[in-house]
Design an enzyme around this catalytic site. Structure first.
Site, short mmCIF file in Angstrom:
data_model
loop_
_atom_site.label_atom_id
_atom_site.label_comp_id
_atom_site.label_asym_id
_atom_site.label_seq_id
_atom_site.Cartn_x
_atom_site.Cartn_y
_atom_site.Cartn_z
N HIS A 1 -27.87 13.84 3.95
CA HIS A 1 -27.41 14.88 3.01
C HIS A 1 -28.65 15.65 2.52
CE1 HIS A 1 -24.61 16.81 0.35
NE2 HIS A 1 -25.20 16.37 -0.74
N LYS B 1 -31.15 20.87 5.60
CA LYS B 1 -30.95 21.79 4.48
C LYS B 1 -32.20 22.60 4.20
CE LYS B 1 -27.02 19.60 2.17
NZ LYS B 1 -26.67 18.49 3.08
N HIS C 1 -28.18 24.41 1.31
CA HIS C 1 -27.03 23.55 1.04
C HIS C 1 -25.79 24.44 1.07
CE1 HIS C 1 -24.32 20.67 -0.30
NE2 HIS C 1 -24.93 20.18 -1.36
N GLU D 1 -30.14 8.54 -1.97
CA GLU D 1 -29.75 8.44 -0.56
C GLU D 1 -30.70 7.55 0.22
OE1 GLU D 1 -29.43 12.18 1.49
OE2 GLU D 1 -28.38 11.27 3.19
N CYS E 1 -19.54 18.89 -2.49
CA CYS E 1 -20.44 19.00 -1.34
C CYS E 1 -20.01 18.14 -0.15
CB CYS E 1 -21.87 18.64 -1.74
SG CYS E 1 -22.35 19.28 -3.33
N PHE F 1 -21.08 16.36 -5.51
CA PHE F 1 -21.01 16.48 -6.95
C PHE F 1 -19.80 15.69 -7.43
CE2 PHE F 1 -23.79 18.96 -9.11
CZ PHE F 1 -23.27 19.93 -9.96
#
Lengths: 403, 318
Positions: free
Chosen positions: A293, A325, A330, A304, A160, A389
């Protein structure tokens, strides 16, 4: 970079995107600020007995510059790259051998390969050419062939964080003199493998995702592409091209913790944030905005948030944070590129788009989350977060002007 | 261009582990293409052996050996980076996943197969095993994936984002690919390789008293401007240009054109190929130079998209 020496900013002279909110930057930005949501029930060609949602780019895709002979990811990349390059005027200003292309992607031609593989198992051979589409490097090659750029060329997969990692590598190439300019960003298309994979990991929210919300249940997968054109600041200024932003720095780190889950304490992400600030010689309180993110998964958002609080300290409660997102899903390898564009537009327009899907903030998050409607202000420095990831972290720091 | 020191190396090949053993076996002729799982077992934790994809296991072992060879445990974890290079990616898990999707539908994917099917999974396994928390990335570029991974690693050093970087590259060929290629009319068998080099700055290596085994003198890439063209390699002229650019970048006008270069078929026998074998060829080239005492060699390759990359290596003062 070490020693606190300030990184020389690079100029962003072009940007382009296609995603669920629109086929170009202007449309995307307008709908983003209005709180638009491109997440809907996943339709053809995917079977969907569960009623999964996703952020698909509406068909038919714009025809240029690549056509039906290309994979969907290549076509998305082509549309976004065309907008970016056209805005920058790049081809007329540099030798093609000095223009780099750096692409981040996680799916590449997976969508096309899936169909072919199913056919092969059923005894249908199909065209040989489709097997090359698993080849993720073909996206960069299609762009190189179309624009005639023959400089350094890389394809990266850091899950990602791929798009942001691609921008970071492109910046490195310019800084060390291996390129004078770079077309960089990410592209990914919806495919059965990531949809089924994230579903199997129970990482998908059955409804549109709700980043940082108390009731968040997971992410919404999306597709798209986002590309920037980077070049040295003095050259861009001499050429008189419009400079939409300055790329001040890129911070990168790795969690080294788990193949899928982030470090719960956010320390890996915090190191990437800190690295970006150090490289730009900025203090935490100089950060005016963070494009997070913010996937909507319980684990990512919590980690985060902690990373932001740990690095920004008391300033974390005053720094407006958003995740887009909830609007575009995403977009995996494309996320770093598309969200960089949203971050740049925030700096240019003085508007932070709202976090769509966020209705009741999780009290554990502890940040100044922008929700319900866009928020205006004077923003000079902003961070764009991408956390992948497998633990790859990339943070891009943009400035409206050198801070 | 700043030269980098090479302070650790590892090589896995169907004929054995370690450059010395591989070079000796190659001298006797080589036809094998697959790395036996049994040789990996002493290097893998039970969960690594059970879960990781075929490629990830091989890369993991190479990374561990090289890191140990370089004595990287003396460095802070956040100053150690990792770059993976692969042309084919984690095909074993990808095939498992696609087969499952075809047979059972979108609802019944194995979550572990998905996570380990991405190229980034190999990097994740390696960074976890090494405890390396500096920047990491996976580079995918067909037959020049290894060379491009070395270039990315060198850039991380040049930009001082790391003090050392483990560059590990290779490819693995699961059984499905071996069955598939003849059905697609392919004439070449996939070979397996995994190799790693540890790059450090000269100053950094001196500071921690590491003993370099070689140097990365220069590198270059020339990109093609044509689209995919099947299995055809880059034109020889493009490879030549990349080689000359690498030599120029190193400031080494005196490199003799006849310095040893390894043709892919030297490693696996006629008709075999391994896209990600660039780092393996670099390790073997360094070993051959070591046996000669000193010298330089380039590892250069073209790929079927029309690009070429070259890396110039040296041992001794040349």
């Amino acid at each position: 970079m070490t020693g606190g020496a300030r990184e020389t900013p690079l100029a962003v002279t072009g940007m382009g995107t296609i995603n669920a909110l629109g086929p170009d930057t202007a449309t995307f930005w307008r709908r983003l600020v209005d709180g638009g949501c491109g997440i809907a029930r996943l339709g053809e060609p995917f079977e969907n007995p569960d009623g999964l949602v996703a952020a698909a780019v509406p068909d038919p895709l714009p025809g240029e510059p690549s056509g039906p002979g290309h994979t969907r990811t290549e076509r998305l990349a082509g549309v976004a790259a065309e907008e970016a390059v056209r805005a920058s005027g790049l081809p007329s200003r540099y030798s093609p051998r000095r223009i780099a292309i750096v692409v981040g992607t996680t799916t590449g031609g997976e969508r096309e390969v899936e169909s072919a593989f199913t056919g092969l198992l059923s005894g249908r051979r199909g065209p040989r050419s489709v097997w090359f589409r698993h080849d993720k490097a073909s996206v960069a090659d299609v762009l190189g062939s179309h624009f005639g750029f023959s400089g350094a060329r890389f394809t990266l997969n850091t899950a990602c964080a791929s798009g942001a990692s691609a921008i970071a590598l492109a910046a490195d190439l310019i800084h060390v003199g291996l390129a004078d300019a770079a077309l960089c960003g990410g592209a990914d298309s919806l495919a059965r493998v990531p949809i089924s994979g994230f579903r199997a990991l129970r990482a998908l929210d059955p409804s549109p995702c709700r980043p940082f919300d108390r009731s968040r249940r997971g992410m919404s997968i999306g597709e798209g592409a986002g590309f920037l054109v980077l070049e040295r600041l003095p050259a861009a200024e001499s050429a008189g091209v419009e400079i939409v932003s300055h790329l001040l720095s890129c911070g990168q780190s790795t969690d080294a913790h788990h193949v899928t889950a982030p470090l719960p304490d956010g320390s890996g992400q915090a190191r990437a944030i800190a690295a970006a600030l150090e490289e730009a010689a900025l203090r935490p309180e100089q950060v005016d905005h963070i494009n997070a993110h913010g996937t909507g998964t319980p684990a990512n958002d919590a980690a985060e948030a902690r990373a932001i609080r740990d690095t920004l300290g008391a300033h974390a409660r005053r720094c407006p944070v958003t995740s887009i997102k909830g609007s575009i899903g995403h977009t995996l390898g494309a996320a770093g590129g598309i969200e960089a564009i949203a971050t740049i537009e925030t700096l240019r327009r003085g508007i932070v788009p709202p976090t769509v899907g966020l209705s009741e903030p999780d009290p554990e998050i502890g940040l100044d989350l922008v929700r319900n409607e866009a928020r205006g202000g004077a923003f000079r420095v902003a961070l764009s977060h991408s956390f992948g990831f497998g633990g790859g972290n990339a943070v891009l720091c943009f400035g409206r002007r050198a801070a | 261009m700043i030269a980098a020191c090479i302070t650790g190396a590892a090589a896995l090949h169907p004929l054995g582990i370690g450059a010395e053993a591989i070079v000796a076996a190659l001298a006797r002729g080589c036809e094998a293409t697959a790395i036996d799982d049994a040789v990996l077992r002493p290097f893998l934790e039970p969960n690594e052996a059970r879960r990781a994809d075929r490629l990830s296991k091989r890369l993991l072992v190479a990374a561990k050996i090289a890191a140990r060879d370089a004595g990287l445990s003396s460095l802070p974890a956040d100053r150690i980076g990792l770059v993976v290079g692969t042309g084919l990616g984690c095909l074993e898990r990808t095939e498992d996943l696609l087969r499952g999707l075809s047979e059972k539908g979108l609802q019944n994917a194995d979550p572990m197969h998905f996570a380990d099917s991405m190229e980034s999974a190999a990097a994740a396994h390696c960074t976890i095993a090494l405890g390396a928390t500096g920047p990491s990335a996976s580079v995918i570029h067909r037959e020049i994936s290894g060379e491009m991974a070395l270039i990315r690693g060198a850039l991380l050093l040049l930009r001082r984002r790391v003090d050392a970087v483990v560059v590990v590259a290779g490819d693995a060929a699961p059984s499905g690919l071996r069955e598939l290629l003849p059905r697609l009319g392919g004439r070449r068998a996939p070979g397996e390789a995994a190799a790693a080099l540890v790059l450090e700055s000269t100053e950094g290596a001196k500071r921690r008293r590491a003993s370099p085994i070689g140097r990365l003198l220069g590198y270059a890439q020339i990109a093609g401007t044509r689209e995919r063209a099947g299995f055809r390699d880059a034109a020889p002229a493009t490879v030549h240009d990349a080689r000359e650019a690498a030599i120029a970048a190193a400031g080494r006008a005196g490199v003799v054109p006849g310095d040893p270069v390894l043709d892919p078929e030297d490693l696996f026998g006629p008709g075999a190929f391994c896209p990600g074998d660039g780092v393996l060829r670099a390790v073997v080239a360094l070993e051959r130079l070591r046996l000669r005492g000193a010298g330089s060699a380039w590892v250069a390759r073209g790929e079927r998209g029309g690009s070429a990359a070259a890396v110039l290596l040296g041992v001794g003062d040349r």
